[in-house]
Design an enzyme around this catalytic site. Structure first.
Site, PDB file in Angstrom:
ATOM      1  N   ASP A   8    -101.243  59.943 -80.998  1.00 48.08           N
ATOM      2  CA  ASP A   8    -102.501  59.675 -80.302  1.00 48.08           C
ATOM      3  C   ASP A   8    -102.673  58.157 -80.164  1.00 48.08           C
ATOM      4  O   ASP A   8    -102.052  57.378 -80.900  1.00 48.08           O
ATOM      5  CB  ASP A   8    -103.647  60.288 -81.123  1.00 48.08           C
ATOM      6  CG  ASP A   8    -105.009  59.873 -80.632  1.00 48.08           C
ATOM      7  OD1 ASP A   8    -105.299  60.092 -79.441  1.00 48.08           O
ATOM      8  OD2 ASP A   8    -105.792  59.328 -81.438  1.00 48.08           O
ATOM      9  N   ASP A  10    -106.170  56.131 -79.325  1.00 51.35           N
ATOM     10  CA  ASP A  10    -107.390  55.524 -79.851  1.00 51.35           C
ATOM     11  C   ASP A  10    -107.702  56.048 -81.246  1.00 51.35           C
ATOM     12  O   ASP A  10    -107.805  57.250 -81.480  1.00 51.35           O
ATOM     13  CB  ASP A  10    -108.552  55.802 -78.901  1.00 51.35           C
ATOM     14  CG  ASP A  10    -108.308  55.182 -77.531  1.00 51.35           C
ATOM     15  OD1 ASP A  10    -108.301  53.945 -77.439  1.00 51.35           O
ATOM     16  OD2 ASP A  10    -108.096  55.940 -76.562  1.00 51.35           O
ATOM     17  N   THR A  42    -102.355  61.644 -75.532  1.00 47.08           N
ATOM     18  CA  THR A  42    -103.692  61.061 -75.493  1.00 47.08           C
ATOM     19  C   THR A  42    -104.636  61.808 -74.557  1.00 47.08           C
ATOM     20  O   THR A  42    -104.199  62.530 -73.659  1.00 47.08           O
ATOM     21  CB  THR A  42    -103.589  59.581 -75.029  1.00 47.08           C
ATOM     22  OG1 THR A  42    -104.885  58.997 -74.935  1.00 47.08           O
ATOM     23  CG2 THR A  42    -102.919  59.485 -73.665  1.00 47.08           C
ATOM     24  N   GLY A  43    -105.914  61.606 -74.767  1.00 43.70           N
ATOM     25  CA  GLY A  43    -106.915  62.106 -73.841  1.00 43.70           C
ATOM     26  C   GLY A  43    -107.080  61.198 -72.637  1.00 43.70           C
ATOM     27  O   GLY A  43    -107.701  61.569 -71.645  1.00 43.70           O
ATOM     28  N   LYS A 196    -103.544  69.468 -76.558  1.00 44.16           N
ATOM     29  CA  LYS A 196    -102.437  68.601 -76.958  1.00 44.16           C
ATOM     30  C   LYS A 196    -101.339  69.422 -77.635  1.00 44.16           C
ATOM     31  O   LYS A 196    -100.148  69.183 -77.416  1.00 44.16           O
ATOM     32  CB  LYS A 196    -102.936  67.506 -77.905  1.00 44.16           C
ATOM     33  CG  LYS A 196    -103.728  66.399 -77.239  1.00 44.16           C
ATOM     34  CD  LYS A 196    -103.990  65.264 -78.220  1.00 44.16           C
ATOM     35  CE  LYS A 196    -104.712  64.100 -77.558  1.00 44.16           C
ATOM     36  NZ  LYS A 196    -104.887  62.961 -78.479  1.00 44.16           N
ATOM     37  N   ASP A 219    -106.247  61.403 -85.225  1.00 44.07           N
ATOM     38  CA  ASP A 219    -107.455  61.151 -86.017  1.00 44.07           C
ATOM     39  C   ASP A 219    -108.660  61.970 -85.570  1.00 44.07           C
ATOM     40  O   ASP A 219    -109.603  62.155 -86.328  1.00 44.07           O
ATOM     41  CB  ASP A 219    -107.835  59.665 -85.931  1.00 44.07           C
ATOM     42  CG  ASP A 219    -108.388  59.295 -84.551  1.00 44.07           C
ATOM     43  OD1 ASP A 219    -109.548  58.849 -84.466  1.00 44.07           O
ATOM     44  OD2 ASP A 219    -107.668  59.461 -83.551  1.00 44.07           O
ATOM     45  N   ASN A 222    -109.758  66.239 -80.934  1.00 48.42           N
ATOM     46  CA  ASN A 222    -108.833  66.613 -79.861  1.00 48.42           C
ATOM     47  C   ASN A 222    -107.373  66.556 -80.294  1.00 48.42           C
ATOM     48  O   ASN A 222    -106.485  67.000 -79.560  1.00 48.42           O
ATOM     49  CB  ASN A 222    -109.058  65.751 -78.616  1.00 48.42           C
ATOM     50  CG  ASN A 222    -108.849  64.268 -78.855  1.00 48.42           C
ATOM     51  OD1 ASN A 222    -109.118  63.758 -79.947  1.00 48.42           O
ATOM     52  ND2 ASN A 222    -108.389  63.568 -77.853  1.00 48.42           N
TER      53      ASN A 222
END
Length: 270
Positions: A8, A10, A42-43, A196, A219, A222
């Site tokens: 991930d 962020d 990632t989102g 994900k 973290d 998501n």
């Protein structure tokens, strides 16, 4: 031996100053040198990760990236789309009507742009545009092209307000869509098939990599699906409690080079 690590961005890859530290970059390059595939998961939209892919040199012939929380899987070298699952105009319209009922600001993406149907633009829309270096486009719902590919829609508000918004979403919507709370102020809405975890699974199978050979590091809520899928799910020290509960390995925080620590312990053996 682990053969793929999905990371991930962020709160994980980047520290709170939105930097990739030298320690993290060095660990990723060392993992690559051992033949381990490193995949950003990632989102963020695809346009919001291009500079990161270049910085980490994750654009070789067989490199991939997972964006929009799994809605888009793409080869970073050829730009060929491996998988793309999007919402329809009718989905957007339905979610917009819901946003009006439960008093939530809304924003949405196509593959390259951020849109808001709200004349009063939310500070969280501005925040999203800044992070991903994309322009904000004001676009009323009735002016949206019915052919637009929409990877995700987002309900956005102050954390306390967003919790109230979430509580007011009818059960029928939870059954129809995938909802993930990526930050305290973002609720992301995707096609029901998207996560994900599903994207990492699909990519691993394409590459002939077994589940037990996959590491996933994250973290946020998501990240939960990929942490659960991985042979070794890794939770950052700053991760939300639900991620820590299911992870097999706990690393340091994103401000203490936690990704580097995990790679060193699990892949480099140092």
């Amino acid at each position: 031996m682990y053969k793929l690590v999905a990371i991930d961005i962020d709160g994980t890859l980047m520290n709170d100053r939105k930097e990739i530290t030298k320690e993290v970059n060095d660990a990723i390059q060392a993992a690559k040198a051992k033949g381990v595939r490193v995949v950003i998961c990632t989102g963020r939209p695809i346009v919001g990760v291009q500079s990161i892919i270049e910085e980490l040199k994750l654009n070789d012939e067989d490199d991939f990236v997972i964006t929009f929380n799994g809605a888009l899987v793409q080869n970073t070298h050829t730009k060929e789309v491996e998988s793309q699952i999007t919402l329809t105009y009718e989905n957007l319209k339905e979610l917009y009507e819901l946003s009006l009922e439960i008093h939530s600001p809304l924003q949405f993406f196509d593959t390259e742009n951020l849109y808001t149907p709200n004349r009063k633009i939310s500070i969280y829309t501005v925040h999203e545009a800044h992070i991903n270096q994309v322009p904000i486009n004001y676009l009323p719902i009735d002016e949206v092209s019915k052919d637009m590919l929409i990877p995700k829609v987002m309900f956005i508000d102050d954390p306390e307000r967003l919790n109230t918004i979430i509580a007011n979403i009818p059960e029928s919507f939870w059954e129809k869509y995938t909802f993930v709370k990526s930050t305290p102020f973002f609720l992301e809405i995707l096609d029901q098939r998207v996560s994900k975890g599903n994207a990492v699974k699909q990519l691993a199978e394409k590459l002939g990599i077994k589940r037990e050979e996959v590491i996933c590091i994250g973290d946020g809520e998501n990240d939960l699906s990929m942490i659960e899928y991985a042979g070794c799910g890794v939770a950052m020290d700053n991760a939300v409690s639900v991620v820590k509960e299911v992870a097999q390995f706990h690393t340091l925080s994103n401000n203490d080079h936690g990704v580097a620590y995990a790679i060193e312990k699990l892949i480099l053996g140092s």
